[in-house]
Enzyme design. Structure first.
Site, short mmCIF file in Angstrom:
data_model
loop_
_atom_site.label_atom_id
_atom_site.label_comp_id
_atom_site.label_asym_id
_atom_site.label_seq_id
_atom_site.Cartn_x
_atom_site.Cartn_y
_atom_site.Cartn_z
N PRO A 199 60.02 88.84 38.18
CG PRO A 199 59.11 90.45 36.76
CD PRO A 199 58.94 89.03 37.19
CD GLU A 420 32.63 93.35 47.35
OE1 GLU A 420 33.30 92.31 47.51
OE2 GLU A 420 32.61 93.97 46.29
CG ASP A 497 33.36 89.80 40.20
OD1 ASP A 497 34.53 89.93 40.59
OD2 ASP A 497 32.39 90.31 40.79
#
Length: 644
Positions: A199, A420, A497
Site C-alpha cells: 500500500p 534506553e 522488546d
C-alpha cells in the site's frame, strides 16, 4: 432524507393549494358576502333595502339598494318557491344562477393533487434507494467514474521512484496513442496489466498517469463496487462497464483492489451461485470472450496477488504483472522532489540526505513527511521549510508525536533513561548492527522512550549475524534494568522488546532455517487462511514434539541475545552511565551526540539548556498493553510504568 428536498416539495404543495383556492373561489358570487338571517332579509325587502336577488339551490345572494352591500341567506330545504313568490310580490329583481356543468380548473387540480403528491413521493424514494437517480431499474448499471481530466491531468512526470514500472507501461501508452503502429505488424497489445505492490507505493497514481500520457478516457472503479446484496447485479455492472468503455474506446478501465471480486473460486458458500463468483465469471468472459474488445485496456491494482484466481492471471487476460515496490534511495529522492514542487524549501535542505534517512518509506509516507514538515513550519511562523522541520516531521512519522504533557516521576524518568541507554550501548557494540540514529526519553506514541536505528543504505535481506545482533539490542533495555536496579525492580517496560525478539527468533527457526536441530524445513501452523472453519494453508499443522523443539530453539536464541547484551553492558558500564546521565539532562540525543557522550566529552548545546526536573508526581497507572510502542523497523520501545 435531504432537508432541502423536503422544503422544495413543501413549497410546491403550498403553491398548488394557493392556486386551487384562487381559481375555485374567484368566480363564486357568495365570496365576501355577509351572512343574513331569513327574517332580517324579509324585513329589508319590506323596507325596500334590497335591489336584486340571485337564487342558488340552497341559498339567496342579495344586493343592497346602495349596490355595495352583498348578503347571503341560507334557506331550509323546500322553501325556495315560497320565498321567490314573496320577493316577486315585493318587486325585487330575482335572477337565477346558471348551473355550471363543466368542472373548473381548480376542481380538477383538487382532485388530482393527492395523486400527484403520491407519485412524486414514490419517485423521490426510488431515487434515494438507487443511489442518486439511476432510474427505476438502475441497480445493474456500472458505477465506474469516467475521468477525462481536462484539468489537473497526471502524467509520468508526476510519478517518481518506479522507473521500471513506467518503462513496462510505456508500451501501453504508445499503443493508445497510435494503435496502427502495432496492428500493421500483427502485434496485439496486452489486454490487461496487474499492478502489484504494498500500500502507498503509487499504483493508482501510476494508472492515472497512463491515461494522462495517452490522453484517453479513464474509467475508475473499485472491486467492492461490483458486489451487491442482489445476485447477478455485479455481473450486470461488469457488462455495462464494458459497454460504456466500447463507446469511448480507446480507453482504460482501472479496477482498484481487484481482490475484492477476484479471489479463488470454489472457496465461498454456495459454489457457483455465489454473487462474487458470478461477477468474476462475467469479468473473465468480458476480458476473453467471443466478442473482441479492441482498444480497451484493463489495469488492476492489488496488494494481495496470492489470493487471486489463476484464471484471472493467465495469458490473454492479465498478461503482465508489474511490481510496484517501495522506492530505493534514488527513488525516494525523486519522490521528495515531486512533492516539494509547491513547498518553499530552505536553501540548506538536502533532499538526498532526507532520502537516505527514510529507508522503507513508500511514496505515500514521503508525501506525508513533506506535508507534516510544511505544517510544522507554518505552526512555527516560518516562511520556508528548513532541515529542523523535516527532521522533526521524520521523527513524528517514524516514532510518533511527542507527549510532553505526560508527567513522569523522577524515578520513572531515571529508569527510562537507563533502559534506553542500554539499547543504544548494545547497538553500538554488536557486530553488523545498524547505526544509532537517535535516542530519546520523551514519550512518543505509545512508548515512554525510544532508540532509533537507521541502516546506512537500503536493505533487502538480513544475515544470521545481523539477526542475532538485533536480538541482543532488543534485550538491552531489560538487561540494563536488571543490572542497575536489580531483578526485583524490573518493570514491564520490555514487554514489546520481548514480543519482538520472540517473533524474530520464531521466524529464524520456522521460516529461514537458522536452527541445526530443526533443519532447513519451513514449519507452519496450517492456518494461513481460514474460511468456515476449513484450513486452507499450504503447510500442515506441526506435531506436539516439533512444537516443543521450536519453542526450545526460540528460547535458546532469545537467551543468547540476552547473554550477549549482559556481557556488553557489563564491560561498558562507564559508557552506559555517561549516556543515561546525558539522556536525563538533555532528553534527546542524536547519533553524533551519543558518540561524544560515551567518550566522556561535554555537549555544546547552548540552545538546549538542562531540563528542569519534573515534579515527583506519579504518572497515571497504565497497563502494559496500553503502553506498547507502535512497531517500526529499528525502533526499540522504552520503559513503561508497571501496570496497576
Amino acid at each position: 432524507m435531504n432537508i432541502r428536498t423536503l422544503l422544495i416539495w413543501g413549497v410546491v404543495a403550498l403553491v398548488l393549494v394557493v392556486l386551487f383556492t384562487a381559481m375555485n373561489g374567484g368566480s363564486d358570487p357568495a365570496r365576501g358576502a355577509t351572512e343574513l338571517p331569513y327574517s332580517q332579509l324579509m324585513d329589508r325587502v319590506a323596507e325596500k333595502q334590497i335591489s336584486s336577488v340571485t337564487t342558488r339551490p340552497d341559498a339567496l345572494i342579495s344586493i343592497g339598494s346602495d349596490q355595495k352591500q352583498r348578503f347571503v341567506t341560507y334557506l331550509p330545504q323546500g322553501t325556495m318557491a315560497n320565498v321567490v313568490d314573496r320577493l316577486d310580490q315585493a318587486g325585487v329583481d330575482v335572477k337565477t344562477e346558471r348551473p355550471n356543468n363543466n368542472p373548473s380548473l381548480g376542481n380538477i387540480l383538487l382532485s388530482i393533487l393527492p395523486m400527484l403528491l403520491l407519485i412524486g413521493a414514490w419517485f423521490f424514494f426510488m431515487r434515494q434507494m438507487q443511489g442518486g437517480g439511476r432510474g427505476a431499474m438502475g441497480f445493474g448499471r456500472s458505477k465506474a467514474k469516467l475521468l477525462t481530466e481536462a484539468k489537473g491531468r497526471i502524467t509520468f512526470d508526476d510519478v517518481a521512484g518506479i522507473d521500471e514500472a513506467k518503462e513496462e507501461l510505456g508500451e501501453i501508452v504508445e499503443f493508445l496513442k497510435d494503435p496502427g503502429k502495432f496492428q500493421r505488424l500483427g502485434g496485439k497489445i496486452p489486454k490487461g496489466a496487474l499492478l502489484v505492490g504494498p500500500p502507498g507505493t503509487g499504483k493508482t497514481l501510476l494508472a492515472r498517469a497512463i491515461a494522462g500520457e495517452a490522453n484517453v478516457p479513464f474509467f475508475s472503479i473499485s472491486g467492492s463496487d461490483f458486489v451487491e446484496m442482489f445476485v447477478g447485479v455485479g455481473a450486470s455492472r461488469v457488462r455495462d462497464m464494458f459497454e460504456q468503455a466500447k463507446k469511448n474506446a480507446p480507453c482504460i478501465i482501472f479496477i482498484d483492489e481487484i481482490d475484492a471480486v477476484g479471489r479463488h473460486r470454489g472457496a465461498g458458500l454456495g459454489g457457483g451461485n455465489d454473487e462474487r463468483e458470478q461477477t468474476l465469471n462475467q469479468l473473465l468472459v468480458e476480458m476473453d470472450g467471443f466478442e473482441a474488445n479492441e482498444g480497451i485496456i484493463l489495469i488492476a491494482a492489488t496488494n494481495r496477488p496470492d489470493v487471486l484466481d489463476p484464471a484471472l492471471l493467465r495469458p490473454g487476460r492479465f498478461d503482465r504483472q508489474i511490481v510496484v515496490p517501495n522506492p530505493d534511495v534514488g527513488g525516494r529522492e525523486k519522490i521528495l522532489r515531486v512533492h516539494t514542487r509547491n513547498v518553499p524549501v530552505a536553501q540548506g535542505v538536502d533532499l538526498k540526505t532526507i532520502a537516505r534517512g527514510t529507508p522503507g518509506f513508500s511514496g505515500a509516507d514521503l508525501a506525508n513527511l513533506v506535508n507534516e514538515a510544511a505544517l510544522l513550519a507554518a505552526r512555527r511562523g516560518k516562511r520556508v521549510v528548513t532541515n529542523k522541520e523535516f527532521e522533526d516531521a521524520k521523527d513524528k512519522v517514524m516514532m510518533g508525536a511527542e507527549r510532553r504533557s505526560l508527567v513522569m516521576s523522577e524515578s520513572e524518568k531515571k529508569l527510562t533513561a537507563w533502559h534506553e541507554a542500554g539499547h543504544a550501548i548494545v547497538a553500538l557494540y554488536t557486530p553488523e548492527s545498524d547505526p544509532v540514529h537517535k535516542a530519546t526519553i520523551i514519550p512518543r506514541g505509545r512508548a515512554l522512550g525510544m532508540v532509533m536505528q537507521l541502516p546506512e543504505g537500503d536493505r533487502y535481506s538480513m544475515n544470521f549475524t545481523q539477526m542475532t545482533s538485533r536480538l541482543a539490542v532488543m534485550m538491552g533495555g531489560r538487561v540494563a534494568e536488571e543490572i542497575v536496579f536489580g531483578k526485583d525492580k524490573v518493570t514491564s517496560g520490555a514487554s514489546s522488546d520481548i514480543s519482538a525478539a520472540t517473533n524474530l527468533a520464531r521466524m529464524m527457526v520456522t521460516r529461514w532455517g537458522f536452527s541445526d536441530v530443526l533443519g532447513l524445513v519451513a514449519y507452519g501452523e496450517g492456518n494461513d487462511e481460514v474460511f468456515l472453519g476449513m484450513q486452507m494453508g499450504r503447510q500442515q499443522a506441526i506435531s506436539s514434539d516439533t512444537a516443543k523443539k521450536i519453542d526450545a530453539e526460540v528460547k535458546r536464541l532469545v537467551e543468547e541475545g540476552y547473554d550477549e547484551a549482559r556481557r556488553i553492558l557489563t564491560e561498558q558500564a562507564d559508557q552506559h552511565k555517561y549516556l543515561a546521565e546525558a539522556l536525563l539532562e538533555y532528553e534527546t540525543l542524536s547519533g553524533e551526540e551519543i558518540n561524544k557522550v560515551i567518550k566522556g566529552e561535554k555537549l555544546d548545546r547552548p540552545e538546549d539548556s538542562p531540563q528542569v526536573p519534573s515534579a515527583p508526581t506519579p504518572a497515571l497507572p497504565v497497563t502494559d498493553e496500553d503502553e506498547q510502542p507502535a512497531p517500526h523497523p529499528g525502533g526499540w520501545g522504552g520503559a513503561q510504568p508497571q501496570g496497576a
